[in-house]
Design a protein around this motif. Structure first.
Motif, PDB file in Angstrom:
ATOM      1  N   PRO A 181       0.971  -1.283  -0.054  1.00  0.00           N
ATOM      2  CA  PRO A 181      -0.126   0.034  -0.112  1.00  0.00           C
ATOM      3  C   PRO A 181       0.698   1.381  -0.133  1.00  0.00           C
ATOM      4  O   PRO A 181       1.984   1.015   0.480  1.00  0.00           O
ATOM      5  N   SER A 182       0.183   2.381  -0.483  1.00  0.00           N
ATOM      6  CA  SER A 182       0.960   3.547  -0.315  1.00  0.00           C
ATOM      7  C   SER A 182       0.486   4.553   0.645  1.00  0.00           C
ATOM      8  O   SER A 182       1.030   5.524   0.627  1.00  0.00           O
ATOM      9  N   SER A 183      -0.729   4.316   1.089  1.00  0.00           N
ATOM     10  CA  SER A 183      -1.485   5.096   2.214  1.00  0.00           C
ATOM     11  C   SER A 183      -1.771   4.484   3.265  1.00  0.00           C
ATOM     12  O   SER A 183      -2.488   3.229   3.202  1.00  0.00           O
ATOM     13  N   ILE A 184      -1.516   5.036   4.506  1.00  0.00           N
ATOM     14  CA  ILE A 184      -1.938   4.252   5.809  1.00  0.00           C
ATOM     15  C   ILE A 184      -3.397   4.295   5.817  1.00  0.00           C
ATOM     16  O   ILE A 184      -4.177   3.503   6.276  1.00  0.00           O
ATOM     17  N   LEU A 185      -4.144   5.649   5.524  1.00  0.00           N
ATOM     18  CA  LEU A 185      -5.581   5.830   5.603  1.00  0.00           C
ATOM     19  C   LEU A 185      -6.350   4.806   4.743  1.00  0.00           C
ATOM     20  O   LEU A 185      -7.432   4.269   4.900  1.00  0.00           O
ATOM     21  N   ASP A 186      -5.695   4.399   3.563  1.00  0.00           N
ATOM     22  CA  ASP A 186      -6.243   3.506   2.666  1.00  0.00           C
ATOM     23  C   ASP A 186      -6.131   1.913   3.099  1.00  0.00           C
ATOM     24  O   ASP A 186      -7.303   1.429   2.862  1.00  0.00           O
ATOM     25  N   ARG A 225       6.688   9.176   2.871  1.00  0.00           N
ATOM     26  CA  ARG A 225       7.698   8.963   3.286  1.00  0.00           C
ATOM     27  C   ARG A 225       8.777   8.902   2.117  1.00  0.00           C
ATOM     28  O   ARG A 225      10.213   9.161   2.185  1.00  0.00           O
ATOM     29  N   ALA A 226       8.230   8.800   0.731  1.00  0.00           N
ATOM     30  CA  ALA A 226       9.354   8.667  -0.296  1.00  0.00           C
ATOM     31  C   ALA A 226      10.224   9.952  -0.643  1.00  0.00           C
ATOM     32  O   ALA A 226      11.380   9.526  -1.106  1.00  0.00           O
ATOM     33  N   ALA A 227       9.556  11.035  -0.167  1.00  0.00           N
ATOM     34  CA  ALA A 227      10.330  12.376  -0.448  1.00  0.00           C
ATOM     35  C   ALA A 227      11.612  12.204   0.664  1.00  0.00           C
ATOM     36  O   ALA A 227      12.558  13.149   0.423  1.00  0.00           O
ATOM     37  N   GLU A 228      11.607  11.277   1.540  1.00  0.00           N
ATOM     38  CA  GLU A 228      12.760  11.573   2.640  1.00  0.00           C
ATOM     39  C   GLU A 228      13.659  10.409   2.390  1.00  0.00           C
ATOM     40  O   GLU A 228      14.631  10.451   3.063  1.00  0.00           O
ATOM     41  N   ILE A 229      13.568   9.723   1.099  1.00  0.00           N
ATOM     42  CA  ILE A 229      14.706   8.425   0.865  1.00  0.00           C
ATOM     43  C   ILE A 229      15.262   8.703  -0.472  1.00  0.00           C
ATOM     44  O   ILE A 229      15.504   7.775  -1.254  1.00  0.00           O
ATOM     45  N   SER A 230      15.297  10.118  -0.798  1.00  0.00           N
ATOM     46  CA  SER A 230      15.826  10.308  -2.095  1.00  0.00           C
ATOM     47  C   SER A 230      17.437   9.662  -2.249  1.00  0.00           C
ATOM     48  O   SER A 230      17.880   9.811  -1.169  1.00  0.00           O
ATOM     49  N   GLY A 231      17.650   9.246  -3.381  1.00  0.00           N
ATOM     50  CA  GLY A 231      19.109   8.687  -3.578  1.00  0.00           C
ATOM     51  C   GLY A 231      19.086   7.192  -3.477  1.00  0.00           C
ATOM     52  O   GLY A 231      20.140   6.416  -3.543  1.00  0.00           O
ATOM     53  N   HIS A 238       3.769  -4.781  -8.867  1.00  0.00           N
ATOM     54  CA  HIS A 238       2.330  -4.913  -8.465  1.00  0.00           C
ATOM     55  C   HIS A 238       1.501  -5.572  -9.441  1.00  0.00           C
ATOM     56  O   HIS A 238       1.737  -5.054 -10.669  1.00  0.00           O
ATOM     57  N   ASP A 239       0.601  -6.205  -9.184  1.00  0.00           N
ATOM     58  CA  ASP A 239      -0.297  -7.176 -10.037  1.00  0.00           C
ATOM     59  C   ASP A 239      -1.583  -6.076 -10.276  1.00  0.00           C
ATOM     60  O   ASP A 239      -2.108  -5.785  -9.209  1.00  0.00           O
ATOM     61  N   LYS A 240      -2.069  -6.216 -11.464  1.00  0.00           N
ATOM     62  CA  LYS A 240      -3.302  -5.399 -11.573  1.00  0.00           C
ATOM     63  C   LYS A 240      -4.496  -6.185 -11.161  1.00  0.00           C
ATOM     64  O   LYS A 240      -5.601  -5.707 -10.930  1.00  0.00           O
ATOM     65  N   GLN A 241      -4.496  -7.649 -10.937  1.00  0.00           N
ATOM     66  CA  GLN A 241      -5.539  -8.296 -10.208  1.00  0.00           C
ATOM     67  C   GLN A 241      -5.282  -8.554  -8.665  1.00  0.00           C
ATOM     68  O   GLN A 241      -5.667  -9.528  -8.247  1.00  0.00           O
ATOM     69  N   ASP A 242      -4.390  -7.892  -8.212  1.00  0.00           N
ATOM     70  CA  ASP A 242      -4.218  -7.891  -6.595  1.00  0.00           C
ATOM     71  C   ASP A 242      -5.479  -7.108  -5.868  1.00  0.00           C
ATOM     72  O   ASP A 242      -5.778  -6.076  -6.032  1.00  0.00           O
ATOM     73  N   ILE A 243      -6.264  -7.981  -5.252  1.00  0.00           N
ATOM     74  CA  ILE A 243      -7.529  -7.651  -4.565  1.00  0.00           C
ATOM     75  C   ILE A 243      -7.488  -7.275  -3.194  1.00  0.00           C
ATOM     76  O   ILE A 243      -8.214  -7.071  -2.460  1.00  0.00           O
ATOM     77  N   ASP A 244      -6.096  -7.413  -2.819  1.00  0.00           N
ATOM     78  CA  ASP A 244      -5.725  -7.394  -1.455  1.00  0.00           C
ATOM     79  C   ASP A 244      -5.399  -5.787  -1.245  1.00  0.00           C
ATOM     80  O   ASP A 244      -5.704  -5.053  -0.168  1.00  0.00           O
ATOM     81  N   VAL A 245      -4.549  -5.351  -2.168  1.00  0.00           N
ATOM     82  CA  VAL A 245      -4.085  -3.900  -2.401  1.00  0.00           C
ATOM     83  C   VAL A 245      -4.189  -3.705  -3.847  1.00  0.00           C
ATOM     84  O   VAL A 245      -3.428  -3.985  -4.809  1.00  0.00           O
ATOM     85  N   GLY A 246      -5.046  -2.654  -4.116  1.00  0.00           N
ATOM     86  CA  GLY A 246      -5.364  -2.151  -5.548  1.00  0.00           C
ATOM     87  C   GLY A 246      -3.826  -1.398  -6.073  1.00  0.00           C
ATOM     88  O   GLY A 246      -3.219  -0.909  -5.493  1.00  0.00           O
ATOM     89  N   TYR A 247      -3.758  -1.911  -7.374  1.00  0.00           N
ATOM     90  CA  TYR A 247      -2.586  -1.590  -8.123  1.00  0.00           C
ATOM     91  C   TYR A 247      -2.300  -0.145  -8.325  1.00  0.00           C
ATOM     92  O   TYR A 247      -1.445   0.535  -8.384  1.00  0.00           O
ATOM     93  N   GLU A 248      -3.635   0.772  -7.929  1.00  0.00           N
ATOM     94  CA  GLU A 248      -3.514   2.137  -8.121  1.00  0.00           C
ATOM     95  C   GLU A 248      -2.610   2.646  -7.019  1.00  0.00           C
ATOM     96  O   GLU A 248      -1.997   3.884  -6.862  1.00  0.00           O
ATOM     97  N   ALA A 252       0.223   5.486  -7.566  1.00  0.00           N
ATOM     98  CA  ALA A 252       0.390   6.911  -6.606  1.00  0.00           C
ATOM     99  C   ALA A 252       1.624   6.642  -5.903  1.00  0.00           C
ATOM    100  O   ALA A 252       2.441   7.883  -6.076  1.00  0.00           O
ATOM    101  N   LEU A 253       2.283   5.621  -5.685  1.00  0.00           N
ATOM    102  CA  LEU A 253       3.717   5.696  -4.949  1.00  0.00           C
ATOM    103  C   LEU A 253       4.685   6.074  -6.081  1.00  0.00           C
ATOM    104  O   LEU A 253       5.644   6.782  -5.889  1.00  0.00           O
ATOM    105  N   HIS A 254       4.548   5.625  -7.367  1.00  0.00           N
ATOM    106  CA  HIS A 254       5.493   5.706  -8.294  1.00  0.00           C
ATOM    107  C   HIS A 254       5.599   7.258  -8.653  1.00  0.00           C
ATOM    108  O   HIS A 254       6.675   7.775  -8.853  1.00  0.00           O
TER     109      HIS A 254
END
Length: 290
Positions: A181-186, A225-231, A238-248, A252-254
């Motif tokens: 996942p890319s979001s804790i709220l999600d 957090r991604a902004a804090e790990i530059s370098g 990710h799989d498009k048929q992942d129904i535990d964590v959607g590929y969107e 978003a992370l990318h």
């Protein structure tokens, strides 16, 4: 968390919520929302203990096993191979380190020693409840125990833990995120959706996290957090048929992780992404391309 419309027939969630438990929560709510919300919050922190499948047994038997302290808890390390570089793997919620059974041999062949981490309250580690930040603490304790980590590979909620560990001091060269996942709220939203709960429960869990762990829980999200790990070089799979964590979530992370690479697969779901030959080859190619 999941808005996929093209779910394949062989894609199944990692776990199903028993109808009896849903009825139990409804009964609690009938008497008291706070009572039901407290039960739901405990459930949010409680991994499901799955039996280790036979396919993972050879990896366990051929590994060196160590138990290390993580604060007052413990994590278990399975070390496989003896390469000159070190790759660390951490699983997702209700998972185990031996899920690296297919990944480890190809990494060893590429010159890595593989250390698979089983987080607190998972596998044979004691305890019933844990949380993502303890996953992160387990990664940092692993780093202190083994030294330099050349590659960190993380699945599902382990991916969120990896971002938090690296953002708070864990030194790694490459980071591979699989089905995370890319979001804790999600994550909270998805959990409540599975249990057929309304927005009151989402707000209750969010308030609990911000009261007991971090004042802005979304600040712990990988896409923040991604902004804090530059370098640090990054690969997202990710799989498009992942129904535990959607590929969107991966998309978003990318978008927020500067310089990261994104691979979207088809038909693997949430778990088979860890053993698919094409994924494994892509991971090795990425890690050995410096």
């Amino acid at each position: 968390m999941n808005n996929n419309a093209d779910i394949s027939s062989n894609a199944t969630p990692s776990f199903q919520i028993p109808k009896a438990y849903l009825r139990y929560v409804s009964i609690l709510e009938f008497f008291s929302f706070k009572l039901a919300a407290a039960e739901i919050t405990n459930r949010f922190f409680t991994p499901i203990p799955f039996k280790t499948p036979k396919r993972e047994i050879p990896f366990i038997e051929q590994s060196k096993v160590e138990v290390i302290p993580v604060g007052k808890r413990q994590a278990t390390l399975h070390t496989y191979g003896s390469g000159s570089k070190t790759a660390v793997f951490i699983h997702g919620w209700s998972g185990r380190g031996s899920q690296a059974y297919a990944l480890a041999p190809v990494l060893v062949e590429a010159g890595y020693k593989v250390v698979a981490v089983t987080a607190p309250a998972h596998g044979d580690n004691p305890g019933k409840r844990t949380h993502m930040l303890q996953f992160a603490d387990a990664l940092k304790a692993t780093g202190e125990h083994i030294g330099q980590i050349d590659a960190l590979l993380a699945h599902s909620i382990g991916g969120a833990a990896a971002f938090n560990a690296v953002a708070t001091g864990l030194d790694v060269k490459d980071l591979v995120i699989l089905g995370a996942p890319s979001s804790i709220l999600d994550v909270i939203d998805d959990f409540c959706t599975r249990l057929q709960l309304d927005d009151r429960y989402k707000k209750y869990i969010e308030h609990h996290l911000e009261t007991h762990f971090y004042e802005d829980v979304e600040a712990l999200s990988p896409r923040r957090r991604a902004a804090e790990i530059s370098g640090i070089r990054g690969l997202i799979v990710h799989d498009k048929q992942d129904i535990d964590v959607g590929y969107e979530q991966a998309e978003a992370l990318h978008q927020t992780w500067s310089g990261s690479k994104l691979l979207l697969t088809e038909g693997l779901g949430h778990r088979r992404i860890l053993s698919d030959e094409t994924v494994l080859n892509t991971v090795v190619e990425f890690l050995t391309s410096n």
